[in-house]
Design a protein around this motif. Structure first.
Motif, short mmCIF file in Angstrom:
data_model
loop_
_atom_site.label_atom_id
_atom_site.label_comp_id
_atom_site.label_asym_id
_atom_site.label_seq_id
_atom_site.Cartn_x
_atom_site.Cartn_y
_atom_site.Cartn_z
N PRO A 13 -39.78 -27.21 26.62
CA PRO A 13 -39.81 -25.81 26.17
C PRO A 13 -38.54 -25.39 25.43
O PRO A 13 -38.54 -24.37 24.74
CB PRO A 13 -39.97 -25.02 27.48
N LEU A 14 -37.47 -26.16 25.57
CA LEU A 14 -36.22 -25.84 24.88
C LEU A 14 -36.17 -26.41 23.45
O LEU A 14 -35.26 -26.08 22.70
CB LEU A 14 -35.02 -26.36 25.68
N THR A 15 -37.14 -27.24 23.10
CA THR A 15 -37.19 -27.79 21.75
C THR A 15 -37.49 -26.68 20.75
O THR A 15 -38.38 -25.85 20.98
CB THR A 15 -38.27 -28.88 21.65
N LEU A 16 -36.76 -26.66 19.68
CA LEU A 16 -37.00 -25.68 18.61
C LEU A 16 -38.03 -26.26 17.65
O LEU A 16 -37.81 -27.30 17.04
CB LEU A 16 -35.70 -25.38 17.88
N GLY A 17 -39.18 -25.59 17.54
CA GLY A 17 -40.27 -26.08 16.71
C GLY A 17 -39.97 -25.99 15.23
O GLY A 17 -39.16 -25.16 14.79
N ALA A 18 -40.63 -26.81 14.44
CA ALA A 18 -40.39 -26.86 13.00
C ALA A 18 -40.64 -25.53 12.33
O ALA A 18 -39.86 -25.09 11.47
CB ALA A 18 -41.24 -27.96 12.37
N GLU A 19 -41.72 -24.86 12.69
CA GLU A 19 -42.04 -23.59 12.05
C GLU A 19 -40.99 -22.52 12.35
O GLU A 19 -40.65 -21.70 11.50
CB GLU A 19 -43.43 -23.10 12.48
N GLU A 20 -40.46 -22.55 13.58
CA GLU A 20 -39.40 -21.61 13.94
C GLU A 20 -38.12 -21.92 13.17
O GLU A 20 -37.40 -21.01 12.73
CB GLU A 20 -39.13 -21.67 15.45
N ILE A 21 -37.83 -23.21 12.98
CA ILE A 21 -36.66 -23.60 12.20
C ILE A 21 -36.78 -23.08 10.77
O ILE A 21 -35.83 -22.52 10.20
CB ILE A 21 -36.52 -25.14 12.19
N ILE A 22 -37.95 -23.23 10.19
CA ILE A 22 -38.18 -22.77 8.82
C ILE A 22 -38.03 -21.26 8.73
O ILE A 22 -37.41 -20.73 7.80
CB ILE A 22 -39.58 -23.23 8.34
N ARG A 23 -38.59 -20.55 9.70
CA ARG A 23 -38.51 -19.09 9.72
C ARG A 23 -37.05 -18.64 9.83
O ARG A 23 -36.61 -17.75 9.10
CB ARG A 23 -39.32 -18.53 10.88
N ARG A 24 -36.30 -19.27 10.71
CA ARG A 24 -34.89 -18.90 10.90
C ARG A 24 -34.08 -19.23 9.64
O ARG A 24 -33.15 -18.49 9.30
CB ARG A 24 -34.31 -19.64 12.11
N THR A 25 -34.41 -20.31 8.98
CA THR A 25 -33.71 -20.68 7.76
C THR A 25 -33.90 -19.62 6.69
O THR A 25 -32.95 -19.21 6.01
CB THR A 25 -34.19 -22.05 7.24
N GLU A 26 -35.14 -19.15 6.54
CA GLU A 26 -35.41 -18.09 5.57
C GLU A 26 -34.62 -16.83 5.92
O GLU A 26 -34.03 -16.18 5.03
CB GLU A 26 -36.90 -17.77 5.52
N TYR A 27 -34.59 -16.46 7.19
CA TYR A 27 -33.84 -15.27 7.62
C TYR A 27 -32.36 -15.40 7.28
O TYR A 27 -31.72 -14.44 6.84
CB TYR A 27 -33.99 -15.07 9.14
N ALA A 28 -31.81 -16.60 7.49
CA ALA A 28 -30.38 -16.80 7.28
C ALA A 28 -30.01 -16.81 5.80
O ALA A 28 -28.93 -16.34 5.41
CB ALA A 28 -29.93 -18.11 7.92
#
Length: 205
Positions: free
Chosen positions: A162-177
């Protein structure tokens, strides 16, 4: 020509890793090829970047034969091909020199991995004064384990944690940053539509 497409690390090295089965977009080469065709039709420069780790003995070691463009992509002889050994595409290459010689001011960036080499390239490019468009759906990445997770776990263990950061979340966070700070976010479809509108305007004028 004042614009260039930078294709970052879309290479067979990634497909040679077991982690490839977790990639966010297995058809990343197709998305990138759409951008390449757009760039060529517009007369933009296309620059191919490959990540290389000579002597490492892994999939990024050129001696193993995986450091080559991913199947489905073809480079023209007139298009620069550079090899980097850092996360960004500038520090260990002559990329900036190439862009300067061609009078490039605007960059379109795509490739693997979204939050790593592609994002880092975009950030450095922005700091160097380029106007950067980050084409998120022409990037791809993998889930990332929590920093405290044990090393050398299986893919099943990685995905079930459950602590793994999923690919879609990584992509979303990258766009935000990146958005509004370093880049303009776009999709392949949006760039195709813009090219079509531009072509129609030119045809009708």
């Amino acid at each position: 020509m004042t614009r260039a497409l930078i294709v970052v690390d879309v290479q067979e090295s990634f497909r040679a890793r077991p982690l490839w089965e977790t990639i966010s977009d297995p058809k990343i080469a197709h998305q990138v090829d759409r951008l390449v065709r757009l760039a060529r039709e517009a007369g933009d420069l296309v620059v191919w970047v490959l990540h290389s780790e000579p002597g490492s003995g892994d999939v990024f070691d050129p001696a193993l034969g995986h450091v080559r463009l991913m199947e489905g992509l073809e480079r023209r002889n007139t298009e620069p091909l550079i090899h980097k050994t850092s996360h960004n595409s500038f520090t260990t290459t002559n990329l900036q020199q190439i862009l300067t010689e061609h009078g490039i001011h605007d960059l379109i960036v795509c490739g693997i991995r979204t939050e790593q080499c592609v994002e880092t390239t975009a950030r450095v490019a922005s700091d160097l004064g380029y106007q950067v468009t980050f084409v998120t759906d022409a990037t791809a990445t993998n889930p990332i384990a929590h920093p405290d997770s044990p090393a050398h776990r299986s893919i099943a263990e990685l995905l079930s944690d459950p602590l793994t950061l999923g690919a879609e979340e990584i992509i979303r966070r990258t766009e935000y940053a990146l958005a509004g700070r370093f880049v303009t976010i776009a999709t392949v479809g949006q760039l195709e539509a813009a090219a079509y509108r531009s072509s129609g305007t030119m045809t009708g004028s």
